[in-house]
Design an enzyme around this catalytic site. Structure first.
Site, short mmCIF file in Angstrom:
data_model
loop_
_atom_site.label_atom_id
_atom_site.label_comp_id
_atom_site.label_asym_id
_atom_site.label_seq_id
_atom_site.Cartn_x
_atom_site.Cartn_y
_atom_site.Cartn_z
N ILE A 133 38.57 45.01 66.41
CA ILE A 133 39.06 43.98 65.84
C ILE A 133 40.41 44.53 65.47
O ILE A 133 41.04 43.96 64.41
CB ILE A 133 38.43 43.56 64.68
CG1 ILE A 133 38.01 44.68 63.65
CG2 ILE A 133 36.88 43.05 65.21
CD1 ILE A 133 37.16 44.16 62.26
N GLY A 179 30.88 49.88 61.46
CA GLY A 179 31.05 50.11 63.16
C GLY A 179 31.19 51.49 63.55
O GLY A 179 30.66 51.77 64.39
N ALA A 180 32.10 52.18 63.20
CA ALA A 180 32.65 53.52 63.81
C ALA A 180 31.43 54.43 63.56
O ALA A 180 31.01 55.20 64.44
CB ALA A 180 34.10 54.08 63.13
N LEU A 214 37.36 60.26 61.71
CA LEU A 214 37.22 60.14 63.10
C LEU A 214 38.78 60.30 63.87
O LEU A 214 38.93 60.85 64.89
CB LEU A 214 36.23 59.34 63.74
CG LEU A 214 34.79 59.23 63.27
CD1 LEU A 214 34.17 58.11 63.61
CD2 LEU A 214 34.11 60.53 63.45
N ASN A 215 39.34 59.49 63.08
CA ASN A 215 40.88 59.58 63.67
C ASN A 215 41.65 59.37 62.36
O ASN A 215 41.62 58.21 61.62
CB ASN A 215 41.35 58.59 64.57
CG ASN A 215 42.43 58.44 65.34
OD1 ASN A 215 43.54 58.56 64.66
ND2 ASN A 215 42.60 58.28 66.42
N THR A 231 44.20 56.09 62.51
CA THR A 231 43.32 54.91 62.58
C THR A 231 42.84 54.53 61.35
O THR A 231 42.97 53.63 60.48
CB THR A 231 42.59 54.51 63.68
OG1 THR A 231 41.60 55.71 63.83
CG2 THR A 231 43.26 54.50 64.92
N LYS A 250 31.27 58.10 57.20
CA LYS A 250 30.95 56.75 56.50
C LYS A 250 31.94 55.57 56.55
O LYS A 250 33.04 55.99 57.13
CB LYS A 250 30.67 57.28 54.86
CG LYS A 250 29.59 58.38 54.82
CD LYS A 250 29.21 58.68 53.46
CE LYS A 250 30.22 59.50 52.47
NZ LYS A 250 29.69 59.66 50.91
N GLY A 251 31.73 54.67 56.06
CA GLY A 251 32.32 53.53 56.00
C GLY A 251 33.70 53.73 55.34
O GLY A 251 33.83 54.40 54.28
N GLU A 267 36.53 48.86 54.41
CA GLU A 267 36.71 47.87 53.13
C GLU A 267 37.00 48.75 51.82
O GLU A 267 36.96 48.15 50.68
CB GLU A 267 35.53 47.38 53.15
CG GLU A 267 35.32 46.34 54.42
CD GLU A 267 33.96 45.90 54.29
OE1 GLU A 267 33.87 44.54 54.86
OE2 GLU A 267 32.96 46.42 54.23
#
Length: 751
Positions: A463, A506-507, A632-633, A636, A703-704, A707
């Site tokens: 997205i 998601g990730a 992870l990046n 981003t 982890k998330g 948001e």
């Protein structure tokens, strides 16, 4: 000899692998897809009242207009399962029926769909449709007392009401009883909701802008009473969603209705004004808080009461009080949620559901209590950090909120200045951020060709957050190869079923599934090596069509060092050509995560300048520091966090949907009057990460994060304004007139 770890790109701030496609226009979004036939265009005829029954409807003029192929209404659209049925389905898989009955549920709802050869023809013909609605007086939530219903559950699986600790504790020396309000808000994704649908016999193919593919298939199957095997949903690129595209909405169902009726591809793209009414938004909130502490600043009571509207016939309630339950320890914590059914467009997840607006109020109130107790707001927060979850009593898998507050204050240069001055004054604000982490069942596959090229497949969506890039990095990192040696295919229901994008899950979820798939593929390759090697096989790496094999010394098994040079084998030597592509699928579920409490956290710091003559607020800088497991990046992740911080500024200073009470319509359903924060509103935005991989939260350690950036960001701005001026605005957004009203009250009191 060691593996060249420079090739392990996981976590590195590499640019998006789909970036070139996007900047050259080759990335096709929902409305840009092609079928063998050129799609016809559908345009909505929208209701001009909130609730009622259509009593008169005339489409003759529209049907006879140039280029018009059909005008669909409840009279001819065809059978659909009634809206929000069956009740046993989730809100994302229940029927999304529209044009199936003469009943109008909210202002702006579709009365008809005009389908023509061109957009211009459809839009003009829509103006020729005549209708009358026998309108009723709409129900709205205008005061907290009107919200009396206890929701069955809250978004994220939270209970509506919780209470813990001792409510009969000794009353504390300092207390506040304050009420905050937040307005209705919209997700405002750059790409409007759009769908192209086509029926080919019994097969339905849908290109749509949606965040979760699997539930979209289920929703279409339920709505049109079709077998899921006959439905294909594709969403390779999504131009933003922010919760409004978690599920399918009117554009998708209308396009499918048109395609079913005409046996032709039909495209429906909502205008910006139509998006405001025909996609989900956030409802207004009333938040009442009673907080207390002793003279040393230790919390006694944390009581948070939330009242919000709920769209009739649609089960969704936000966990506005989530932050009050987890951020700080207190002797007594009580959190309640009440809702009122309202005649308004759908209310659903909107840019960090619950946490975003809950933190606006709660973190502002925490500042109020700290200042009343005469304690620095930063010190106050650090004093009250919990050792375990304040309500459940469970341990946190990781919890670095204290580190975020302390290190963030040092890097920001925290300096609280309580004394207001005249002219342009500077203020500093701080707020904590806590965001629940969740691992959602997900699957992904990895394939290898004899050339050594890797292909990742999943129905996961991107997205705009970087799913293509992160998944490419995971695969490349697993095989110590370059990212450009990995292809990633996403957003297609024919691919392994993932969690989709949303809820900050998601990730970590799909990334963990891919990591497992990579491990399974490496095991398959190691099995093929058994006949070639006598030594224990250690790590594998890819160099083109060559598999580089590092064998392990039994005495140094935990290391990547080897007792001899690595060996190289052509993949075609190891595996018969007919077996390529060699594919493995990885899956994760709730069993792959801890039962203890999992949260991402962070601290926001803000500097503002306020003109005490005009009430104008200018951001000088926003700084945040965050802990979200393994990053992870970095690039981003930083972009997501910065975007959230900008949204926080919008929530604090500019954003609000205003309602007409009589018609339940929106006064400002467009970007001309709904004020998204723009470049002029934002100053320097910077951040840091405290990286601590959390393998109890997800197999990949992440982890998330999506948001987390918005949670607390707006409250830090509100606290900075209060620090600069002494004015505490409890009705968001904080506009110039509200600041001036507070300043004038100060002056009147002083005189």
């Amino acid at each position: 000899m060691k593996i060249d770890t420079a090739k392990n790109v996981l976590g590195k701030p590499i640019s998006r692998v789909d970036g070139i496609l996007k900047v050259t226009g080759q990335a096709r979004y929902a409305a840009e897809q092609h079928f063998d036939q050129k799609p016809l265009t559908g345009w909505l005829v929208s209701s001009d009242t909130a609730i009622g029954e259509i009593t008169q409807l005339s489409t003759d003029k529209a049907e006879n207009a140039e280029g018009v192929q059909a005008v669909l209404t409840y009279k001819n659209a065809g059978p659909l399962k009634p809206f929000s049925k069956p009740a046993s389905e989730s809100r994302f898989t229940q029927s999304r029926a529209v044009l199936n009955e003469p009943h109008i549920r909210h202002f702006g709802a579709p009365v008809a769909l005009v389908i023509a050869d061109t957009l211009e023809q459809a839009r003009y013909a829509a103006s020729l449709v005549e209708y009358t609605i026998d309108a009723e007086t709409p129900d709205l939530l205008l005061s907290p007392e009107q919200a009396t219903t206890v929701p069955d559950s809250l978004d994220g699986g939270f209970e509506a009401d919780v209470e813990s600790g001792n409510s009969d504790h000794d009353k504390k020396a300092v207390s506040i009883d304050v009420d905050y309000t937040t307005p209705s808000q919209i997700s405002a994704a750059m790409e409007p909701h759009a769908t192209i649908a086509n029926f080919n016999g019994e097969k339905l193919t849908v290109y749509t802008s949606v965040q979760i593919i699997a539930s979209a298939v289920e929703a279409l199957a339920v709505t049109f009473e079709l077998d899921t095997e006959n439905i294909e949903v594709k969403s390779p690129f999504v131009g933003g969603g922010f919760g409004s595209k978690l599920g399918l909405h009117y554009d998708a169902v209308l396009a499918c209705l048109g395609a079913r009726y005409l046996k032709r591809p039909v495209k429906v793209v909502l205008s910006r004004r139509q998006v405001f009414y025909n996609s989900p938004h956030r409802g207004n909130s009333f938040q009442s808080m009673q907080l207390s502490c002793d003279s040393d600043g230790f919390l006694g009571d944390v009581q948070h009461e939330s009242a919000m509207p709920k769209a009739k016939g649609y089960e969704f309630a936000e966990a506005t009080g989530a932050g009050a339950r987890v951020t700080y320890s207190a002797e007594h914590i009580k959190s309640t949620h009440r809702v009122k059914d309202a005649d308004i467009p759908l209310i659903d997840s909107t840019r960090s559901p619950g946490d975003a607006i809950g933190s606006l109020a709660f973190e502002s109130a925490i500042d109020e209590l700290a200042l009343k107790a005469g304690i620095d707001p930063l010190t106050f927060r650090i004093k009250n950090l919990p050792q375990v979850h304040p309500v459940s009593g469970k341990r946190f898998t990781t919890h670095r909120l204290g580190d975020c507050l302390q290190e963030g204050a040092q890097k920001f240069g925290w300096q609280h200045k309580p004394a207001p001055k005249k002219g342009k004054v500077i203020g500093h604000g701080v707020a904590s951020a806590m965001r629940m982490n969740v691992l959602v069942p997900s699957a992904a596959s990895i394939s290898i060709e004899s050339t050594g090229r890797l292909t990742v497949r999943s129905d996961m969506t991107d997205i705009g957050t970087g799913s293509y890039t992160i998944l490419a990095q995971i695969a490349a990192g697993a095989f110590h190869t370059r990212v450009d040696k990995v292809d990633v295919q996403l957003g297609d229901s024919s691919l392994p079923t993932s969690c989709g994008s949303g809820g900050s899950f998601g990730a970590a979820s799909t990334g963990s599934a891919l990591m497992k798939a990579c491990e399974l593929l490496k095991q398959s390759l190691k099995k093929a090596l058994e006949k070639k090697l006598l030594d224990s096989v250690g790590e594998l790496a890819l160099e083109g069509d060559t598999l580089v094999v590092y064998t392990r010394d039994t005495h140094t098994f935990s290391k990547l060092d080897t007792h001899k040079n690595p060996q190289r084998f052509l993949l075609s030597e190891l595996i018969d050509e007919s077996e390529f592509p060699l594919t493995e699928i990885g899956e994760v579920s709730e069993d792959d995560t801890s039962e203890d409490e999992q949260y991402s956290c962070g601290a926001h710091f803000v500097e503002v300048e306020v003109d005490t003559h005009t009430g104008e607020v200018r951001l000088k800088r926003q700084y945040g520091i965050f802990s979200a497991g393994k990053i992870l990046n970095e690039k981003t992740a930083s972009s997501q966090i910065k975007g959230g911080m900008v949204w926080g500024a919008g929530y604090a200073l500019t954003e609000a949907i205003h309602h007409h009470d009589d018609s339940a319509s929106f006064i400002n359903p467009d970007f001309g009057e709904y004020h998204i924060a723009v470049n002029r509103d934002i100053a320097d935005v910077s951040l840091d990460f405290l990286e601590t991989p959390d393998y109890e939260a997800s197999p990949i350690g992440a982890k998330g994060i999506g948001e987390l950036g918005i949670t607390g960001a707006g409250a830090a701005i509100a606290n900075a304004i209060a620090d600069a001026t002494g004015v505490r605005v409890r009705e968001f957004p904080i506009t110039m007139d509200k600041v001036m009203e507070g300043l004038m009250s100060q002056r009147a009191a002083g005189s």
